[in-house]
Design a protein around this motif. Sequence first.
Motif, PDB file in Angstrom:
ATOM      1  N   MET A   1      12.076  43.808  64.586  1.00 22.56           N
ATOM      2  CA  MET A   1      13.028  44.200  65.602  1.00 22.56           C
ATOM      3  C   MET A   1      12.831  45.671  65.926  1.00 22.56           C
ATOM      4  SD  MET A   1      16.618  42.555  64.356  1.00 22.56           S
ATOM      5  CE  MET A   1      16.501  41.060  63.422  1.00 22.56           C
ATOM      6  N   LYS A   2      12.719  45.978  67.200  1.00 26.56           N
ATOM      7  CA  LYS A   2      12.608  47.374  67.604  1.00 26.56           C
ATOM      8  C   LYS A   2      13.951  48.066  67.497  1.00 26.56           C
ATOM      9  CE  LYS A   2       8.702  46.846  70.658  1.00 26.56           C
ATOM     10  NZ  LYS A   2       8.186  46.958  71.999  1.00 26.56           N
ATOM     11  N   SER A   3      15.012  47.328  67.750  1.00 24.70           N
ATOM     12  CA  SER A   3      16.347  47.923  67.674  1.00 24.70           C
ATOM     13  C   SER A   3      17.200  47.139  66.695  1.00 24.70           C
ATOM     14  CB  SER A   3      16.998  47.929  69.057  1.00 24.70           C
ATOM     15  OG  SER A   3      17.158  46.601  69.509  1.00 24.70           O
ATOM     16  N   ASN A   4      18.351  47.690  66.390  1.00 24.30           N
ATOM     17  CA  ASN A   4      19.250  47.062  65.444  1.00 24.30           C
ATOM     18  C   ASN A   4      19.878  45.807  66.030  1.00 24.30           C
ATOM     19  OD1 ASN A   4      19.361  50.140  65.039  1.00 24.30           O
ATOM     20  ND2 ASN A   4      19.988  49.320  63.094  1.00 24.30           N
ATOM     21  N   ALA A   5      20.242  44.895  65.157  1.00 24.20           N
ATOM     22  CA  ALA A   5      21.023  43.716  65.511  1.00 24.20           C
ATOM     23  C   ALA A   5      22.229  43.700  64.571  1.00 24.20           C
ATOM     24  CB  ALA A   5      20.195  42.451  65.341  1.00 24.20           C
ATOM     25  N   ALA A   6      23.335  43.227  65.072  1.00 23.96           N
ATOM     26  CA  ALA A   6      24.539  43.153  64.248  1.00 23.96           C
ATOM     27  C   ALA A   6      24.446  41.930  63.337  1.00 23.96           C
ATOM     28  CB  ALA A   6      25.771  43.053  65.147  1.00 23.96           C
ATOM     29  N   PHE A   7      24.859  42.081  62.082  1.00 21.23           N
ATOM     30  CA  PHE A   7      24.907  40.934  61.178  1.00 21.23           C
ATOM     31  C   PHE A   7      26.316  40.775  60.628  1.00 21.23           C
ATOM     32  CE2 PHE A   7      24.208  44.254  58.032  1.00 21.23           C
ATOM     33  CZ  PHE A   7      25.000  43.847  56.963  1.00 21.23           C
ATOM     34  N   TYR A   8      26.623  39.553  60.224  1.00 19.55           N
ATOM     35  CA  TYR A   8      27.917  39.234  59.619  1.00 19.55           C
ATOM     36  C   TYR A   8      27.661  38.200  58.536  1.00 19.55           C
ATOM     37  CZ  TYR A   8      32.533  37.211  58.949  1.00 19.55           C
ATOM     38  OH  TYR A   8      33.697  36.759  58.384  1.00 19.55           O
ATOM     39  N   ALA A   9      28.270  38.393  57.374  1.00 19.90           N
ATOM     40  CA  ALA A   9      28.153  37.431  56.278  1.00 19.90           C
ATOM     41  C   ALA A   9      29.528  37.253  55.650  1.00 19.90           C
ATOM     42  CB  ALA A   9      27.160  37.921  55.230  1.00 19.90           C
ATOM     43  N   SER A  10      29.792  36.040  55.184  1.00 25.02           N
ATOM     44  CA  SER A  10      31.070  35.775  54.530  1.00 25.02           C
ATOM     45  C   SER A  10      30.901  34.631  53.540  1.00 25.02           C
ATOM     46  CB  SER A  10      32.156  35.419  55.558  1.00 25.02           C
ATOM     47  OG  SER A  10      31.833  34.201  56.210  1.00 25.02           O
ATOM     48  N   GLY A  11      31.895  34.448  52.714  1.00 19.45           N
ATOM     49  CA  GLY A  11      31.887  33.360  51.753  1.00 19.45           C
ATOM     50  C   GLY A  11      33.047  33.485  50.790  1.00 19.45           C
ATOM     51  N   TYR A  12      33.186  32.477  49.976  1.00 15.96           N
ATOM     52  CA  TYR A  12      34.212  32.465  48.932  1.00 15.96           C
ATOM     53  C   TYR A  12      33.524  32.683  47.593  1.00 15.96           C
ATOM     54  CZ  TYR A  12      37.502  30.741  52.366  1.00 15.96           C
ATOM     55  OH  TYR A  12      38.316  30.633  53.473  1.00 15.96           O
ATOM     56  N   PHE A  13      34.038  33.652  46.831  1.00 17.99           N
ATOM     57  CA  PHE A  13      33.448  34.019  45.548  1.00 17.99           C
ATOM     58  C   PHE A  13      34.550  34.040  44.499  1.00 17.99           C
ATOM     59  CE2 PHE A  13      30.897  35.807  48.884  1.00 17.99           C
ATOM     60  CZ  PHE A  13      29.599  35.600  48.477  1.00 17.99           C
ATOM     61  N   GLY A  14      34.209  33.644  43.271  1.00 16.80           N
ATOM     62  CA  GLY A  14      35.244  33.647  42.244  1.00 16.80           C
ATOM     63  C   GLY A  14      34.709  33.453  40.850  1.00 16.80           C
ATOM     64  N   GLY A  15      35.661  33.151  39.965  1.00 21.73           N
ATOM     65  CA  GLY A  15      35.335  32.975  38.563  1.00 21.73           C
ATOM     66  C   GLY A  15      36.420  32.199  37.839  1.00 21.73           C
ATOM     67  N   PHE A  16      36.293  32.119  36.519  1.00 26.80           N
ATOM     68  CA  PHE A  16      37.174  31.317  35.675  1.00 26.80           C
ATOM     69  C   PHE A  16      38.225  32.182  34.999  1.00 26.80           C
ATOM     70  CE2 PHE A  16      38.103  29.456  31.484  1.00 26.80           C
ATOM     71  CZ  PHE A  16      38.619  28.232  31.884  1.00 26.80           C
ATOM     72  N   GLY A  17      39.484  31.868  35.237  1.00 26.87           N
ATOM     73  CA  GLY A  17      40.602  32.509  34.552  1.00 26.87           C
ATOM     74  C   GLY A  17      40.455  34.008  34.422  1.00 26.87           C
ATOM     75  N   GLY A  18      40.681  34.500  33.203  1.00 22.87           N
ATOM     76  CA  GLY A  18      40.606  35.925  32.936  1.00 22.87           C
ATOM     77  C   GLY A  18      39.208  36.394  32.580  1.00 22.87           C
ATOM     78  N   GLN A  19      38.221  35.490  32.621  1.00 17.41           N
ATOM     79  CA  GLN A  19      36.850  35.892  32.278  1.00 17.41           C
ATOM     80  C   GLN A  19      36.236  36.739  33.392  1.00 17.41           C
ATOM     81  OE1 GLN A  19      34.503  32.449  31.354  1.00 17.41           O
ATOM     82  NE2 GLN A  19      35.645  31.991  29.482  1.00 17.41           N
ATOM     83  N   THR A  20      35.294  37.573  33.017  1.00 17.41           N
ATOM     84  CA  THR A  20      34.660  38.467  33.981  1.00 17.41           C
ATOM     85  C   THR A  20      33.377  37.893  34.590  1.00 17.41           C
ATOM     86  OG1 THR A  20      33.536  39.604  32.165  1.00 17.41           O
ATOM     87  CG2 THR A  20      35.622  40.566  32.953  1.00 17.41           C
ATOM     88  N   ASP A  21      33.101  36.594  34.384  1.00 21.82           N
ATOM     89  CA  ASP A  21      31.971  35.961  35.052  1.00 21.82           C
ATOM     90  C   ASP A  21      32.164  36.108  36.558  1.00 21.82           C
ATOM     91  OD1 ASP A  21      31.493  35.190  32.466  1.00 21.82           O
ATOM     92  OD2 ASP A  21      31.558  33.034  32.846  1.00 21.82           O
ATOM     93  N   TYR A  22      31.076  36.264  37.303  1.00 21.45           N
ATOM     94  CA  TYR A  22      31.199  36.485  38.740  1.00 21.45           C
ATOM     95  C   TYR A  22      29.968  35.972  39.475  1.00 21.45           C
ATOM     96  CZ  TYR A  22      28.046  40.425  38.024  1.00 21.45           C
ATOM     97  OH  TYR A  22      26.969  41.199  37.696  1.00 21.45           O
ATOM     98  N   SER A  23      30.048  35.942  40.789  1.00 23.24           N
ATOM     99  CA  SER A  23      28.904  35.654  41.651  1.00 23.24           C
ATOM    100  C   SER A  23      28.845  36.727  42.733  1.00 23.24           C
ATOM    101  CB  SER A  23      29.037  34.274  42.288  1.00 23.24           C
ATOM    102  OG  SER A  23      30.175  34.225  43.121  1.00 23.24           O
ATOM    103  N   GLN A  24      27.657  36.949  43.260  1.00 26.02           N
ATOM    104  CA  GLN A  24      27.491  37.904  44.351  1.00 26.02           C
ATOM    105  C   GLN A  24      26.276  37.513  45.173  1.00 26.02           C
ATOM    106  OE1 GLN A  24      27.157  41.640  42.312  1.00 26.02           O
ATOM    107  NE2 GLN A  24      24.968  41.435  41.969  1.00 26.02           N
ATOM    108  N   LEU A  25      26.298  37.900  46.444  1.00 32.18           N
ATOM    109  CA  LEU A  25      25.199  37.610  47.350  1.00 32.18           C
ATOM    110  C   LEU A  25      24.557  38.927  47.776  1.00 32.18           C
ATOM    111  CD1 LEU A  25      23.655  35.493  49.062  1.00 32.18           C
ATOM    112  CD2 LEU A  25      25.322  35.939  50.887  1.00 32.18           C
ATOM    113  N   THR A  26      23.236  38.999  47.625  1.00 33.72           N
ATOM    114  CA  THR A  26      22.476  40.156  48.086  1.00 33.72           C
ATOM    115  C   THR A  26      21.676  39.731  49.305  1.00 33.72           C
ATOM    116  OG1 THR A  26      22.323  41.070  45.855  1.00 33.72           O
ATOM    117  CG2 THR A  26      20.734  41.885  47.472  1.00 33.72           C
TER     118      THR A  26
END
Length: 134
Positions: A1-26
């Motif tokens: 791309m010679k110029s910028n394009a707008a991007f948008y990303a979304s989703g639902y992310f979570g984990g179990f109870g009080g645990q610190t397990d997580y997910s993430q999207l790069t």
Amino acid sequence: MKSNAAFYASGYFGGFGGQTDYSQLTIKFLDATSSEISSVTFGSTTPGERGGATGLLFKEISGLTPVGTTQIGFLLQMQREQGSANDGYADNLFFSVNPVPEANTYSMLLAGLGLLGVIARRKQQHVNNRMVRP
């Protein structure tokens, strides 16, 4: 791309109870040689954000793609921090790219609208002249 394009990303992310397990999207922005230009990461939720409950939270991010982007890569990570199972969750992930109009696009649009105005005015003057003549 010679110029910028707008991007948008979304989703639902979570984990179990009080645990610190997580997910993430790069999201990785790559050039023609598949070299990374830049990246953004989002989605990670904490037990505090979830109120210590098992669940998913809606997360979103938007921005402009770097100049030179020809490819986009995605890396979804589920991270186990506690317990014996990986309880990082993700669902309903979405991504879109929309081109940002160039400045000359707007000037061409305005010129076109101006031309239409001139044509409409001439037609109106022609109609008025025909009505005045006996």
